[in-house]
Design a protein around this motif. Structure first.
Motif, short mmCIF file in Angstrom:
data_model
loop_
_atom_site.label_atom_id
_atom_site.label_comp_id
_atom_site.label_asym_id
_atom_site.label_seq_id
_atom_site.Cartn_x
_atom_site.Cartn_y
_atom_site.Cartn_z
N UNK A 114 0.84 -1.20 0.00
CA UNK A 114 0.00 0.00 0.00
C UNK A 114 0.87 1.25 0.00
N UNK A 115 0.36 2.28 -0.64
CA UNK A 115 0.92 3.63 -0.62
C UNK A 115 -0.22 4.61 -0.48
N UNK A 116 0.14 5.86 -0.25
CA UNK A 116 -0.86 6.93 -0.28
C UNK A 116 -0.77 7.62 -1.64
N UNK A 117 -1.91 7.96 -2.18
CA UNK A 117 -1.94 8.76 -3.40
C UNK A 117 -1.64 10.21 -3.06
N UNK A 118 -1.46 11.03 -4.06
CA UNK A 118 -1.19 12.45 -3.83
C UNK A 118 -2.33 13.13 -3.07
N UNK A 119 -3.53 12.52 -3.15
CA UNK A 119 -4.68 13.07 -2.42
C UNK A 119 -4.76 12.54 -0.98
N UNK A 120 -3.81 11.69 -0.58
CA UNK A 120 -3.77 11.16 0.78
C UNK A 120 -4.52 9.86 0.97
N UNK A 121 -5.25 9.41 -0.03
CA UNK A 121 -6.01 8.16 0.08
C UNK A 121 -5.06 6.96 -0.04
N UNK A 122 -5.35 5.90 0.70
CA UNK A 122 -4.55 4.68 0.65
C UNK A 122 -4.85 3.94 -0.65
N UNK A 123 -3.79 3.55 -1.34
CA UNK A 123 -3.91 2.84 -2.60
C UNK A 123 -3.27 1.46 -2.48
N UNK A 124 -3.92 0.47 -3.03
CA UNK A 124 -3.35 -0.87 -3.09
C UNK A 124 -2.32 -0.89 -4.21
N UNK A 125 -1.16 -1.46 -3.92
CA UNK A 125 -0.10 -1.62 -4.91
C UNK A 125 -0.07 -3.08 -5.34
N UNK A 126 -0.20 -3.31 -6.63
CA UNK A 126 -0.08 -4.65 -7.21
C UNK A 126 0.62 -4.48 -8.55
N UNK A 127 1.88 -4.85 -8.58
CA UNK A 127 2.76 -4.57 -9.72
C UNK A 127 3.55 -5.83 -10.08
N UNK A 128 3.79 -6.03 -11.36
CA UNK A 128 4.76 -7.04 -11.81
C UNK A 128 6.09 -6.33 -11.97
N UNK A 129 7.16 -7.00 -11.60
CA UNK A 129 8.48 -6.37 -11.70
C UNK A 129 9.51 -7.34 -12.25
N UNK A 130 10.40 -6.81 -13.05
CA UNK A 130 11.60 -7.52 -13.48
C UNK A 130 12.78 -6.66 -13.06
N UNK A 131 13.68 -7.26 -12.31
CA UNK A 131 14.86 -6.57 -11.80
C UNK A 131 16.10 -7.28 -12.31
N UNK A 132 17.05 -6.50 -12.77
CA UNK A 132 18.32 -7.06 -13.23
C UNK A 132 19.44 -6.51 -12.37
N UNK A 133 20.37 -7.40 -12.03
CA UNK A 133 21.52 -7.05 -11.22
C UNK A 133 22.79 -7.44 -11.95
N UNK A 134 23.85 -6.66 -11.70
CA UNK A 134 25.16 -6.96 -12.27
C UNK A 134 26.16 -6.98 -11.11
N UNK A 135 27.08 -7.92 -11.16
CA UNK A 135 28.12 -7.97 -10.15
C UNK A 135 29.18 -6.93 -10.50
N UNK A 136 29.34 -5.96 -9.61
CA UNK A 136 30.32 -4.89 -9.78
C UNK A 136 31.22 -4.85 -8.56
N UNK A 137 32.48 -5.08 -8.78
CA UNK A 137 33.46 -5.10 -7.69
C UNK A 137 33.02 -6.03 -6.56
N UNK A 138 32.50 -7.20 -6.96
CA UNK A 138 32.12 -8.22 -6.00
C UNK A 138 30.75 -8.04 -5.36
N UNK A 139 30.02 -6.98 -5.71
CA UNK A 139 28.69 -6.74 -5.14
C UNK A 139 27.64 -6.71 -6.25
N UNK A 140 26.48 -7.28 -5.95
CA UNK A 140 25.37 -7.25 -6.89
C UNK A 140 24.66 -5.90 -6.79
N UNK A 141 24.60 -5.17 -7.90
CA UNK A 141 23.96 -3.86 -7.96
C UNK A 141 22.83 -3.89 -8.99
#
Length: 152
Positions: A114-141
């Motif tokens: 959940x988040x608040x909209x700009x009007x202050x009302x509570x909004x349900x968040x339901x999102x599909x996400x694809x995240x990509x990471x790369x190993x940089x100097x031994x850490x996944x970023x």
């Protein structure tokens, strides 16, 4: 072929090999860091987000409100604008599917909460996400975050 299977095939076709369990654990930890940073950003705190991301010029961000931002400078500007909104609430990553290569990793999941909209009302968040990471100097970023809204 399922989308995650196709992405795994791309990783393998480029000479990337599936890594040991410790690499998957490290990628999952990087994803957890990103989602902690996302929730901190909802309060206006941006430093954890800066830490989670690669600062390279090839990073990309396609957020749930549209747009296609390329390069750390542009991606950061978008996160800064979102942080100023102080949407509050909390979003969790669920149903995570992880593919880990030598230096690249892909995670697909839902973002629910959940988040608040700009009007202050509570909004349900339901999102599909694809995240990509790369190993940089031994850490996944994070190098790419792509989301789209799902109907509620």
């Amino acid at each position: 072929m399922a989308p995650l299977s196709m992405l795994a095939g791309i990783l393998l076709a480029t000479g990337t090999t599936i890594s040991a369990q410790d690499d998957e654990s490290s990628v999952r930890a990087a994803a957890a860091e990103f989602y902690e940073a996302l929730n901190a950003m909802f309060t206006g705190e941006l430093e954890p987000m800066k830490e989670a991301w690669s600062h390279a010029e090839d990073v990309t961000y396609m957020g749930p409100t549209g747009g296609f931002h390329v390069g750390w400078k542009r991606v950061l500007q978008d996160w800064e604008a979102q942080a100023k909104l102080k949407l509050g609430g909390k979003v969790d990553a669920v149903d995570m599917q992880v593919v880990v290569g030598k230096d690249l990793a892909i995670i697909q999941n839902y973002e629910k909460g959940e988040n608040k909209g700009e009007d202050g009302k509570v909004l349900t968040v339901l999102i599909r996400a694809t995240n990509m990471f790369r190993k940089e100097e031994g850490q996944w970023k994070m190098i790419s975050h792509h989301t789209d809204l799902l109907p509620h």
